[in-house]
Design an enzyme around this catalytic site. Structure first.
Site, PDB file in Angstrom:
ATOM      1  N   ASP A  20     -15.067  28.939   0.347  1.00 14.98           N
ATOM      2  CA  ASP A  20     -14.228  29.341   1.470  1.00 14.98           C
ATOM      3  C   ASP A  20     -14.962  30.422   2.263  1.00 14.98           C
ATOM      4  O   ASP A  20     -15.364  31.441   1.689  1.00 14.98           O
ATOM      5  CB  ASP A  20     -12.889  29.909   0.972  1.00 14.98           C
ATOM      6  CG  ASP A  20     -11.980  28.834   0.375  1.00 14.98           C
ATOM      7  OD1 ASP A  20     -12.299  27.631   0.523  1.00 14.98           O
ATOM      8  OD2 ASP A  20     -10.959  29.204  -0.239  1.00 14.98           O
ATOM      9  N   LYS A  47      -9.120  22.811  -4.017  1.00 16.69           N
ATOM     10  CA  LYS A  47      -7.958  22.670  -4.896  1.00 16.69           C
ATOM     11  C   LYS A  47      -8.348  22.357  -6.341  1.00 16.69           C
ATOM     12  O   LYS A  47      -7.698  22.814  -7.275  1.00 16.69           O
ATOM     13  CB  LYS A  47      -7.015  21.581  -4.367  1.00 16.69           C
ATOM     14  CG  LYS A  47      -6.287  21.973  -3.099  1.00 16.69           C
ATOM     15  CD  LYS A  47      -5.060  21.111  -2.849  1.00 16.69           C
ATOM     16  CE  LYS A  47      -3.842  21.571  -3.593  1.00 16.69           C
ATOM     17  NZ  LYS A  47      -3.303  22.861  -3.151  1.00 16.69           N
ATOM     18  N   ASN A 189       4.206  19.711  -2.844  1.00 19.92           N
ATOM     19  CA  ASN A 189       5.079  20.761  -2.330  1.00 19.92           C
ATOM     20  C   ASN A 189       6.090  20.089  -1.390  1.00 19.92           C
ATOM     21  O   ASN A 189       6.065  18.871  -1.195  1.00 19.92           O
ATOM     22  CB  ASN A 189       4.286  21.902  -1.676  1.00 19.92           C
ATOM     23  CG  ASN A 189       3.569  21.503  -0.392  1.00 19.92           C
ATOM     24  OD1 ASN A 189       3.861  20.471   0.208  1.00 19.92           O
ATOM     25  ND2 ASN A 189       2.623  22.321   0.020  1.00 19.92           N
ATOM     26  N   ALA A 249      -2.602  29.636  -2.732  1.00 21.21           N
ATOM     27  CA  ALA A 249      -2.848  29.029  -4.049  1.00 21.21           C
ATOM     28  C   ALA A 249      -1.722  29.235  -5.054  1.00 21.21           C
ATOM     29  O   ALA A 249      -1.932  29.067  -6.248  1.00 21.21           O
ATOM     30  CB  ALA A 249      -4.185  29.485  -4.636  1.00 21.21           C
ATOM     31  N   GLY A 251       0.699  27.216  -5.387  1.00 22.04           N
ATOM     32  CA  GLY A 251       0.890  25.868  -5.936  1.00 22.04           C
ATOM     33  C   GLY A 251      -0.175  25.517  -6.972  1.00 22.04           C
ATOM     34  O   GLY A 251       0.133  24.898  -7.998  1.00 22.04           O
ATOM     35  N   ASP A 252      -1.421  25.900  -6.725  1.00 20.09           N
ATOM     36  CA  ASP A 252      -2.486  25.597  -7.687  1.00 20.09           C
ATOM     37  C   ASP A 252      -2.298  26.396  -8.975  1.00 20.09           C
ATOM     38  O   ASP A 252      -2.559  25.900 -10.073  1.00 20.09           O
ATOM     39  CB  ASP A 252      -3.859  25.886  -7.070  1.00 20.09           C
ATOM     40  CG  ASP A 252      -4.170  24.948  -5.910  1.00 20.09           C
ATOM     41  OD1 ASP A 252      -3.649  23.813  -5.903  1.00 20.09           O
ATOM     42  OD2 ASP A 252      -4.919  25.352  -5.010  1.00 20.09           O
ATOM     43  N   GLY A 287      -5.406  37.096  -2.414  1.00 21.63           N
ATOM     44  CA  GLY A 287      -6.468  36.151  -2.722  1.00 21.63           C
ATOM     45  C   GLY A 287      -5.983  34.924  -3.457  1.00 21.63           C
ATOM     46  O   GLY A 287      -4.791  34.798  -3.777  1.00 21.63           O
TER      47      GLY A 287
HETATM   48  P1  ADP Z   1       2.025  25.483  -2.352  1.00 18.17           P
HETATM   49  O1  ADP Z   1       1.174  26.695  -2.476  1.00 18.17           O
HETATM   50  O2  ADP Z   1       1.368  24.258  -2.922  1.00 18.17           O
HETATM   51  O3  ADP Z   1       2.617  25.257  -0.991  1.00 18.17           O
HETATM   52  P2  ADP Z   1       4.622  26.524  -3.131  1.00 18.17           P
HETATM   53  O4  ADP Z   1       4.544  27.420  -1.952  1.00 18.17           O
HETATM   54  O5  ADP Z   1       5.744  25.547  -3.182  1.00 18.17           O
HETATM   55  O6  ADP Z   1       3.257  25.722  -3.358  1.00 18.17           O
HETATM   56  O7  ADP Z   1       4.687  27.467  -4.422  1.00 18.17           O
HETATM   57  C1  ADP Z   1       4.532  26.995  -5.740  1.00 18.17           C
HETATM   58  C2  ADP Z   1       5.397  27.818  -6.666  1.00 18.17           C
HETATM   59  O8  ADP Z   1       5.047  29.197  -6.529  1.00 18.17           O
HETATM   60  C3  ADP Z   1       6.877  27.736  -6.368  1.00 18.17           C
HETATM   61  O9  ADP Z   1       7.465  26.632  -7.054  1.00 18.17           O
HETATM   62  C4  ADP Z   1       7.392  29.091  -6.882  1.00 18.17           C
HETATM   63  O10 ADP Z   1       7.665  29.010  -8.280  1.00 18.17           O
HETATM   64  C5  ADP Z   1       6.205  30.014  -6.647  1.00 18.17           C
HETATM   65  N1  ADP Z   1       6.379  30.756  -5.392  1.00 18.17           N
HETATM   66  C6  ADP Z   1       5.882  30.428  -4.167  1.00 18.17           C
HETATM   67  N2  ADP Z   1       6.270  31.324  -3.229  1.00 18.17           N
HETATM   68  C7  ADP Z   1       7.036  32.239  -3.883  1.00 18.17           C
HETATM   69  C8  ADP Z   1       7.751  33.418  -3.485  1.00 18.17           C
HETATM   70  N3  ADP Z   1       7.746  33.832  -2.210  1.00 18.17           N
HETATM   71  N4  ADP Z   1       8.423  34.112  -4.449  1.00 18.17           N
HETATM   72  C9  ADP Z   1       8.430  33.703  -5.731  1.00 18.17           C
HETATM   73  N5  ADP Z   1       7.788  32.597  -6.170  1.00 18.17           N
HETATM   74  C10 ADP Z   1       7.104  31.873  -5.268  1.00 18.17           C
HETATM   75 NA    NA Z   2       1.718  28.586  -1.028  1.00 20.10          NA
END
Ligand code: ADP
Ligand code: NA
Length: 303
Positions: A20, A47, A189, A249, A251-252, A287
């Site tokens: 990155d 990813k 997601n 990250a 989600g990762d 990060g």
């Molecule tokens: P991605 O990064 O793939 O878009 P998400 O944003 O859905 O994935 O986030 C994955 C997981 O991280 C969620 O299911 C949740 O458990 C946690 N998470 C994400 N954002 C928050 C937040 N603002 N507060 C608490 N937990 C979070």
């Molecule tokens: Na995210």
């Protein structure tokens, strides 16, 4: 004294590694314009590498299958994975450049990204050694940043050897039936779930996706996640309250921790609680890979 846990099954990740290249600027340049940025950093990403590092931090024995280039970035990506404890023996070095993501982050925190796959684009099939690594794993993690032919080869090798496949369908794109047929757990997601199913409501999306795969977990950011298994009502898993600093990250981190817990034979509901704790910790630190928590911290947060 409780008995020591059974030796955890390993995790194989078949996926991308990108360097990155992140530039921070007040206002992103328009076409033809040059602007002076405020700072710049390079950091290992992609990813595949992110999920591998997340799983290793969470205590998994992780092997990464993929490719880096024969440039300086390739060596740095390999080192970043190895530093996190990921086995890079099946990460090949392909002639030419490594994958990169050129990222411009503006003063409002919005970003614009160009990904050039580079060496990742060479992973169109597997060697017998790759297949052997998959066969020894408890789960294979897949995403869509490699050529579809490579992803499909990995999922088929896992299915043929009785290894569970966990697919993150990102970047979102139509999934061929041959790939869905060898996917055990799909983890989109909410945006990816909507794109794949044509349904905006996560419960409706989950039900539609269950026509194609037996189990789905849709992550919903601050709203947590939704777990759906064929023949049962989808179950909501609330997020843990977090002091949000950077959701990059999340989600990762969630998928990496989920794989570790599932690989240890934990029930999905229990594994989801642990993954939720891991991702809550990750959003509280800046990060991507640098924010991925270690096992002890996840245990404490999940308690
Ligand atoms: P991605 O990064 O793939 O878009 P998400 O944003 O859905 O994935 O986030 C994955 C997981 O991280 C969620 O299911 C949740 O458990 C946690 N998470 C994400 N954002 C928050 C937040 N603002 N507060 C608490 N937990 C979070
Ligand atoms: Na995210």
């Amino acid at each position: 004294m409780t008995a020591p846990p059974a030796r955890p099954a390993g995790i194989a990740v078949l996926g991308s590694a990108n360097m990155d290249l992140v530039a921070y600027v007040k206002v992103a340049p328009a076409r033809g314009e040059t602007v002076t940025g405020e700072s710049f950093r390079t950091v290992a990403g992609g990813k595949g590498a992110n999920q591998a590092i997340a799983a290793a931090r969470a205590g998994g024995a992780v092997a990464m299958i993929g490719a880096v280039g024969d440039d300086d970035f390739g060596g740095r990506l390999r080192a970043a994975l190895a530093d996190a404890g990921v086995d890079t023996g099946r990460l090949r070095t392909a002639p030419g450049p490594s994958g990169i993501a050129q990222i411009v982050v503006d003063g409002e925190g919005h970003n614009a990204i160009v990904v050039v796959p580079g060496a990742n684009g060479t992973v169109t099939g597997l060697t017998s050694d790759d297949e052997a690594v998959i066969g020894r794993a408890g789960a294979l993690l897949l995403q869509l940043e490699l050529p579809l032919a490579g992803v499909l080869a990995g999922a088929r090798a896992a299915r043929a050897q009785g290894v569970r496949t966990v697919l993150t369908p990102a970047p979102a794109q139509p999934l061929p039936d041959e790939l869905l047929a060898v996917t055990d757990l799909l983890v989109p997601n909410e945006h990816e779930a909507a794109a794949l199913s044509g349904r905006r409501d996560p419960r409706a999306a989950a039900r539609a996706l269950l026509d194609a795969v037996p189990e789905v977990v849709i992550t919903l950011g601050a709203a947590g996640s939704l777990h759906a298994v064929r023949g049962r009502e989808p179950l909501a898993v609330p997020a843990l309250a977090a002091d949000v600093v950077d959701t990059t990250a999340a989600g990762d981190t969630f998928v990496g921790a989920l794989a570790v817990a599932l690989g240890e034979g934990r029930e999905t509901a229990d594994a989801l609680g642990w993954a939720t704790a891991a991702s809550a910790l990750s959003v509280e630190h800046p990060g991507a890979s640098s924010s991925m928590p270690h096992r002890a911290a996840i245990d404490a947060r999940a308690a």
